[in-house]
Design an enzyme around this catalytic site. Structure first.
Site, PDB file in Angstrom:
ATOM      1  N   GLU A   1      -1.824  24.719  -4.684  1.00  0.00           N
ATOM      2  CA  GLU A   1      -1.878  24.664  -6.154  1.00  0.00           C
ATOM      3  C   GLU A   1      -2.235  23.259  -6.636  1.00  0.00           C
ATOM      4  O   GLU A   1      -2.999  23.102  -7.599  1.00  0.00           O
ATOM      5  CB  GLU A   1      -0.543  25.112  -6.755  1.00  0.00           C
ATOM      6  CG  GLU A   1      -0.567  25.216  -8.266  1.00  0.00           C
ATOM      7  CD  GLU A   1      -1.505  26.297  -8.779  1.00  0.00           C
ATOM      8  OE1 GLU A   1      -2.348  25.980  -9.655  1.00  0.00           O
ATOM      9  OE2 GLU A   1      -1.403  27.442  -8.331  1.00  0.00           O
TER      10      GLU A   1
ATOM     11  N   GLN B   1       5.882  27.192 -12.361  1.00  0.00           N
ATOM     12  CA  GLN B   1       6.431  28.471 -11.911  1.00  0.00           C
ATOM     13  C   GLN B   1       6.660  28.471 -10.404  1.00  0.00           C
ATOM     14  O   GLN B   1       7.693  28.947  -9.915  1.00  0.00           O
ATOM     15  CB  GLN B   1       5.486  29.609 -12.291  1.00  0.00           C
ATOM     16  CG  GLN B   1       5.405  29.848 -13.774  1.00  0.00           C
ATOM     17  CD  GLN B   1       4.261  30.773 -14.153  1.00  0.00           C
ATOM     18  OE1 GLN B   1       3.423  31.126 -13.323  1.00  0.00           O
ATOM     19  NE2 GLN B   1       4.212  31.146 -15.415  1.00  0.00           N
TER      20      GLN B   1
ATOM     21  N   ARG C   1       0.830  -1.208   0.000  1.00  0.00           N
ATOM     22  CA  ARG C   1       0.000   0.000   0.000  1.00  0.00           C
ATOM     23  C   ARG C   1       0.861   1.252   0.000  1.00  0.00           C
ATOM     24  O   ARG C   1       0.608   2.206  -0.740  1.00  0.00           O
ATOM     25  CB  ARG C   1      -0.921   0.002   1.217  1.00  0.00           C
ATOM     26  CG  ARG C   1      -1.814   1.226   1.296  1.00  0.00           C
ATOM     27  CD  ARG C   1      -2.577   1.259   2.634  1.00  0.00           C
ATOM     28  NE  ARG C   1      -3.270   2.498   2.806  1.00  0.00           N
ATOM     29  CZ  ARG C   1      -2.720   3.657   3.116  1.00  0.00           C
ATOM     30  NH1 ARG C   1      -1.433   3.738   3.294  1.00  0.00           N
ATOM     31  NH2 ARG C   1      -3.445   4.741   3.253  1.00  0.00           N
TER      32      ARG C   1
ATOM     33  N   ALA D   1       0.991   3.965  -2.980  1.00  0.00           N
ATOM     34  CA  ALA D   1       0.618   5.340  -2.663  1.00  0.00           C
ATOM     35  C   ALA D   1       1.734   6.311  -3.054  1.00  0.00           C
ATOM     36  O   ALA D   1       1.467   7.392  -3.596  1.00  0.00           O
ATOM     37  CB  ALA D   1       0.290   5.475  -1.178  1.00  0.00           C
TER      38      ALA D   1
ATOM     39  N   LEU E   1      18.265  34.399   4.562  1.00  0.00           N
ATOM     40  CA  LEU E   1      17.387  35.429   5.105  1.00  0.00           C
ATOM     41  C   LEU E   1      16.897  35.090   6.512  1.00  0.00           C
ATOM     42  O   LEU E   1      16.821  35.963   7.383  1.00  0.00           O
ATOM     43  CB  LEU E   1      16.184  35.626   4.172  1.00  0.00           C
ATOM     44  CG  LEU E   1      15.177  36.704   4.532  1.00  0.00           C
ATOM     45  CD1 LEU E   1      15.842  38.078   4.553  1.00  0.00           C
ATOM     46  CD2 LEU E   1      14.028  36.692   3.535  1.00  0.00           C
TER      47      LEU E   1
ATOM     48  N   PHE F   1       1.964  25.617 -11.545  1.00  0.00           N
ATOM     49  CA  PHE F   1       2.696  24.737 -10.643  1.00  0.00           C
ATOM     50  C   PHE F   1       4.190  24.753 -10.982  1.00  0.00           C
ATOM     51  O   PHE F   1       5.033  24.822 -10.082  1.00  0.00           O
ATOM     52  CB  PHE F   1       2.144  23.309 -10.715  1.00  0.00           C
ATOM     53  CG  PHE F   1       2.774  22.371  -9.734  1.00  0.00           C
ATOM     54  CD1 PHE F   1       2.446  22.421  -8.395  1.00  0.00           C
ATOM     55  CD2 PHE F   1       3.709  21.433 -10.157  1.00  0.00           C
ATOM     56  CE1 PHE F   1       3.034  21.554  -7.480  1.00  0.00           C
ATOM     57  CE2 PHE F   1       4.301  20.562  -9.252  1.00  0.00           C
ATOM     58  CZ  PHE F   1       3.959  20.631  -7.913  1.00  0.00           C
TER      59      PHE F   1
END
Length: 126
Positions: free
Chosen positions: A73, A37, A13, A17, A52, A35
């Protein structure tokens, strides 16, 4: 009434999957320009997140916000595909479903933009 496609268990399974998930990602990348992009945005922004972000929490929020955009998305694309499967004629409920899914993508993008703006503010101004 039992579903004949739901009888798999265990490792079989899980492997199936994973295969279905991989097929879905490939289909989204090849068939959905938005998607693609957003994937490239994530690829380019992920190294930037490590620069950052100040600490692992900020880095996780920066990357997680972009990952959320990809997830939403994918759901949007799934809803659009299901609506198109039913038919291409104009229907108020079909339009509503597609518009709601599109709004979810917009909100995810706004959230990601806000998280990135807050991190930039914290790094450079505060």
């Amino acid at each position: 009434m039992s579903n004949p496609h739901k009888g798999r268990t265990g490792l079989d399974r899980i492997l199936r999957a994973a295969g279905y998930s991989w097929a879905g990602l490939r289909a989204a990348y090849s068939g959905e320009s938005a998607f693609r992009q957003e994937v490239w945005l994530m690829v380019l922004a992920t190294p930037l997140a490590f620069w950052l972000g100040q600490g692992w929490v900020e880095v996780a929020l920066l990357i997680g916000s972009l990952l959320l955009v990809l997830i939403v998305e994918l759901l949007n694309s799934g809803i659009e595909a299901a609506i198109d499967r039913v038919g291409f004629e104009l229907h108020d409920l079909s339009k509503r479903a597609k518009d709601l899914a599109s709004a979810a993508v917009m909100l995810a993008l706004l959230l990601a933009g806000g998280v990135w703006a807050a991190a930039a503010y914290h790094r450079f101004i505060a």
